[in-house]
Design a protein around this motif. Sequence first.
Motif, PDB file in Angstrom:
ATOM      1  N   ASP A 101     -10.289  24.315 -47.408  1.00 32.86           N
ATOM      2  CA  ASP A 101      -9.788  25.379 -48.548  1.00 32.86           C
ATOM      3  C   ASP A 101      -9.326  26.381 -47.379  1.00 32.86           C
ATOM      4  N   ILE A 102     -10.700  26.904 -46.859  1.00 34.28           N
ATOM      5  CA  ILE A 102     -10.125  27.961 -45.469  1.00 34.28           C
ATOM      6  C   ILE A 102     -10.042  28.116 -44.599  1.00 34.28           C
ATOM      7  N   THR A 103      -9.476  26.460 -44.545  1.00 30.45           N
ATOM      8  CA  THR A 103      -8.675  26.349 -43.261  1.00 30.45           C
ATOM      9  C   THR A 103      -7.152  26.543 -43.599  1.00 30.45           C
ATOM     10  N   GLU A 104      -6.964  25.766 -45.103  1.00 32.33           N
ATOM     11  CA  GLU A 104      -5.539  27.064 -46.206  1.00 32.33           C
ATOM     12  C   GLU A 104      -5.287  28.097 -45.994  1.00 32.33           C
ATOM     13  N   LEU A 105      -5.970  28.898 -46.128  1.00 34.55           N
ATOM     14  CA  LEU A 105      -5.831  30.322 -46.031  1.00 34.55           C
ATOM     15  C   LEU A 105      -6.002  30.962 -44.879  1.00 34.55           C
ATOM     16  N   TYR A 106      -6.116  30.352 -43.719  1.00 36.45           N
ATOM     17  CA  TYR A 106      -5.649  31.066 -42.819  1.00 36.45           C
ATOM     18  C   TYR A 106      -4.076  30.778 -41.804  1.00 36.45           C
ATOM     19  N   ALA A 107      -4.200  29.264 -42.527  1.00 30.57           N
ATOM     20  CA  ALA A 107      -3.342  28.348 -42.387  1.00 30.57           C
ATOM     21  C   ALA A 107      -2.265  29.465 -43.121  1.00 30.57           C
ATOM     22  N   ARG A 108      -2.032  30.325 -44.097  1.00 31.49           N
ATOM     23  CA  ARG A 108      -1.026  30.948 -45.584  1.00 31.49           C
ATOM     24  C   ARG A 108      -0.872  32.414 -44.254  1.00 31.49           C
ATOM     25  N   LYS A 109      -2.612  32.936 -43.820  1.00 31.21           N
ATOM     26  CA  LYS A 109      -2.075  33.851 -42.944  1.00 31.21           C
ATOM     27  C   LYS A 109      -1.400  34.041 -41.706  1.00 31.21           C
ATOM     28  N   MET A 110      -1.743  33.099 -41.271  1.00 27.22           N
ATOM     29  CA  MET A 110      -0.413  32.491 -39.855  1.00 27.22           C
ATOM     30  C   MET A 110       0.644  32.889 -40.403  1.00 27.22           C
ATOM     31  N   ARG A 111       1.449  31.990 -41.335  1.00 25.47           N
ATOM     32  CA  ARG A 111       2.875  32.097 -41.356  1.00 25.47           C
ATOM     33  C   ARG A 111       3.175  33.081 -42.392  1.00 25.47           C
ATOM     34  N   LYS A 112       2.425  34.059 -42.708  1.00 23.62           N
ATOM     35  CA  LYS A 112       2.478  35.497 -42.739  1.00 23.62           C
ATOM     36  C   LYS A 112       2.515  36.404 -41.697  1.00 23.62           C
ATOM     37  N   ILE A 113       1.948  36.436 -40.992  1.00 25.54           N
ATOM     38  CA  ILE A 113       2.302  36.855 -40.085  1.00 25.54           C
ATOM     39  C   ILE A 113       3.215  36.525 -39.395  1.00 25.54           C
ATOM     40  N   SER A 121       6.053  35.332 -40.022  1.00 32.54           N
ATOM     41  CA  SER A 121       7.158  35.569 -41.128  1.00 32.54           C
ATOM     42  C   SER A 121       7.629  37.091 -41.343  1.00 32.54           C
ATOM     43  N   GLU A 122       6.399  37.991 -40.662  1.00 31.03           N
ATOM     44  CA  GLU A 122       7.218  39.451 -40.604  1.00 31.03           C
ATOM     45  C   GLU A 122       6.934  40.001 -39.507  1.00 31.03           C
ATOM     46  N   ARG A 123       7.043  38.855 -38.472  1.00 33.05           N
ATOM     47  CA  ARG A 123       7.114  39.391 -37.094  1.00 33.05           C
ATOM     48  C   ARG A 123       7.960  39.479 -36.501  1.00 33.05           C
ATOM     49  N   THR A 124       8.620  40.390 -35.062  1.00 37.54           N
ATOM     50  CA  THR A 124       9.910  40.598 -34.356  1.00 37.54           C
ATOM     51  C   THR A 124       9.494  40.157 -33.385  1.00 37.54           C
ATOM     52  N   PHE A 125      10.294  38.833 -32.785  1.00 35.47           N
ATOM     53  CA  PHE A 125       9.488  37.957 -31.355  1.00 35.47           C
ATOM     54  C   PHE A 125      10.302  38.719 -30.322  1.00 35.47           C
ATOM     55  N   SER A 126       9.651  38.878 -29.636  1.00 37.40           N
ATOM     56  CA  SER A 126      10.168  39.280 -27.745  1.00 37.40           C
ATOM     57  C   SER A 126      10.254  38.118 -27.275  1.00 37.40           C
ATOM     58  N   GLY A 127      11.294  38.364 -26.252  1.00 34.05           N
ATOM     59  CA  GLY A 127      12.350  36.807 -25.324  1.00 34.05           C
ATOM     60  C   GLY A 127      10.846  36.260 -24.679  1.00 34.05           C
ATOM     61  N   ASN A 128       9.789  36.487 -25.677  1.00 35.60           N
ATOM     62  CA  ASN A 128       8.323  35.191 -24.995  1.00 35.60           C
ATOM     63  C   ASN A 128       8.102  34.736 -26.726  1.00 35.60           C
ATOM     64  N   VAL A 129       9.754  33.775 -27.383  1.00 36.03           N
ATOM     65  CA  VAL A 129       8.394  33.668 -28.073  1.00 36.03           C
ATOM     66  C   VAL A 129       6.650  32.482 -28.115  1.00 36.03           C
ATOM     67  N   ARG A 130       7.105  31.668 -26.935  1.00 32.55           N
ATOM     68  CA  ARG A 130       6.305  31.064 -27.228  1.00 32.55           C
ATOM     69  C   ARG A 130       4.640  31.145 -26.499  1.00 32.55           C
ATOM     70  N   GLY A 131       4.880  32.122 -25.569  1.00 31.77           N
ATOM     71  CA  GLY A 131       3.957  33.103 -26.200  1.00 31.77           C
ATOM     72  C   GLY A 131       3.054  34.047 -27.112  1.00 31.77           C
ATOM     73  N   ASP A 132       3.590  34.353 -27.503  1.00 32.43           N
ATOM     74  CA  ASP A 132       3.930  35.589 -28.962  1.00 32.43           C
ATOM     75  C   ASP A 132       3.098  34.837 -29.587  1.00 32.43           C
ATOM     76  N   VAL A 133       3.554  33.275 -30.149  1.00 33.08           N
ATOM     77  CA  VAL A 133       3.441  32.267 -30.926  1.00 33.08           C
ATOM     78  C   VAL A 133       1.514  31.746 -30.946  1.00 33.08           C
ATOM     79  N   ARG A 134       1.607  31.797 -29.704  1.00 34.02           N
ATOM     80  CA  ARG A 134       0.141  31.043 -28.638  1.00 34.02           C
ATOM     81  C   ARG A 134      -0.662  32.007 -28.810  1.00 34.02           C
ATOM     82  N   GLN A 135      -0.364  33.908 -28.724  1.00 32.52           N
ATOM     83  CA  GLN A 135      -1.267  34.790 -28.818  1.00 32.52           C
ATOM     84  C   GLN A 135      -1.664  34.616 -30.280  1.00 32.52           C
ATOM     85  N   ILE A 136      -0.271  34.352 -31.618  1.00 32.19           N
ATOM     86  CA  ILE A 136      -1.596  34.700 -33.036  1.00 32.19           C
ATOM     87  C   ILE A 136      -1.973  33.981 -33.357  1.00 32.19           C
ATOM     88  N   PHE A 137      -1.791  32.219 -32.352  1.00 33.47           N
ATOM     89  CA  PHE A 137      -2.384  31.397 -33.121  1.00 33.47           C
ATOM     90  C   PHE A 137      -4.167  31.148 -32.654  1.00 33.47           C
TER      91      PHE A 137
END
Length: 96
Positions: free
Chosen positions: A23-35, A37-53
């Motif tokens: 359940d805790i892992t699900e909370l953090y998955a929701r947190k990541m999905r929210k971030i 969905s609200e994020r505007t990405f630069s040209g390096n989407v893969r790097g940005d997502v990796r950093q967030i992850f």
Amino acid sequence: EKSWYHPELSNAGVLMHEQLHFDITELYARKMRKILSERTFSGNVRGDVRQIFSKINRELKAFQDRYDLETDFSRNREAQQQWNKRIAEKLKESDL
């Protein structure tokens, strides 16, 4: 055969403790999905997502470790009940 679960060594309390890890892992998955969905990405989407992850994963690990420490891996029943309630409330809040 590869599962850690051995019925002769586990009980409902241990299984509840492990469910809360899920359940805790699900909370953090929701947190990541929210971030994401609200994020505007630069040209390096893969790097940005990796950093967030990586950041979310570090936070998750710290939270899971704190959970195990405070509940003494489910042996502290009072603390376990408090965590059960806390996480259930957080799941409900984040579902809105």
